[in-house]
Scaffold this active site. Structure first.
Site, short mmCIF file in Angstrom:
data_model
loop_
_atom_site.label_atom_id
_atom_site.label_comp_id
_atom_site.label_asym_id
_atom_site.label_seq_id
_atom_site.Cartn_x
_atom_site.Cartn_y
_atom_site.Cartn_z
N SER A 17 0.83 -1.20 0.00
CA SER A 17 0.00 0.00 0.00
C SER A 17 0.87 1.25 0.00
CB SER A 17 -0.93 -0.01 1.22
OG SER A 17 -0.19 -0.13 2.40
N CYS A 18 0.21 2.38 -0.17
CA CYS A 18 0.87 3.68 -0.24
C CYS A 18 1.84 3.85 0.93
CB CYS A 18 -0.21 4.76 -0.22
SG CYS A 18 0.43 6.42 -0.45
N PRO A 19 3.03 4.32 0.68
CA PRO A 19 3.54 4.90 -0.55
C PRO A 19 4.40 3.92 -1.38
CG PRO A 19 5.05 5.46 1.19
CD PRO A 19 3.94 4.60 1.80
#
Length: 81
Positions: A17-19
């Site tokens: 997931s982000c980032p």
């Protein structure tokens, strides 16, 4: 849909997931030669806007296309310089 460009490398960031999808995309694109295309495979729906925003604000890269599949998001980024 058929892809109309040659893919130099595929980056699999599924499950991240982000980032991390953007961080790993930048790191991988830095190792490519001008004109080469990176395919990024992600499962994070946020990667659609994250990679788009990163490419838009980054010199030397061009987001060619994004595809939204059943559970995988595909991004095609060309190194332009």
């Amino acid at each position: 849909m058929s892809v109309e460009f040659d893919i130099a490398e595929t980056l699999d960031v599924k499950g991240e997931s982000c980032p991390m999808p953007v961080v790993k995309t930048k790191s991988t694109i830095d190792g490519l030669t001008q004109g080469e295309v990176l395919e990024v495979l992600a499962t994070d729906s946020g990667s659609m806007s994250d990679i788009d925003g990163w490419a838009d604000g980054t010199d030397g890269v061009e987001l060619i296309e994004q595809q939204e599949g059943d559970s995988v998001y595909k991004h095609y980024v060309r190194k332009t310089e």
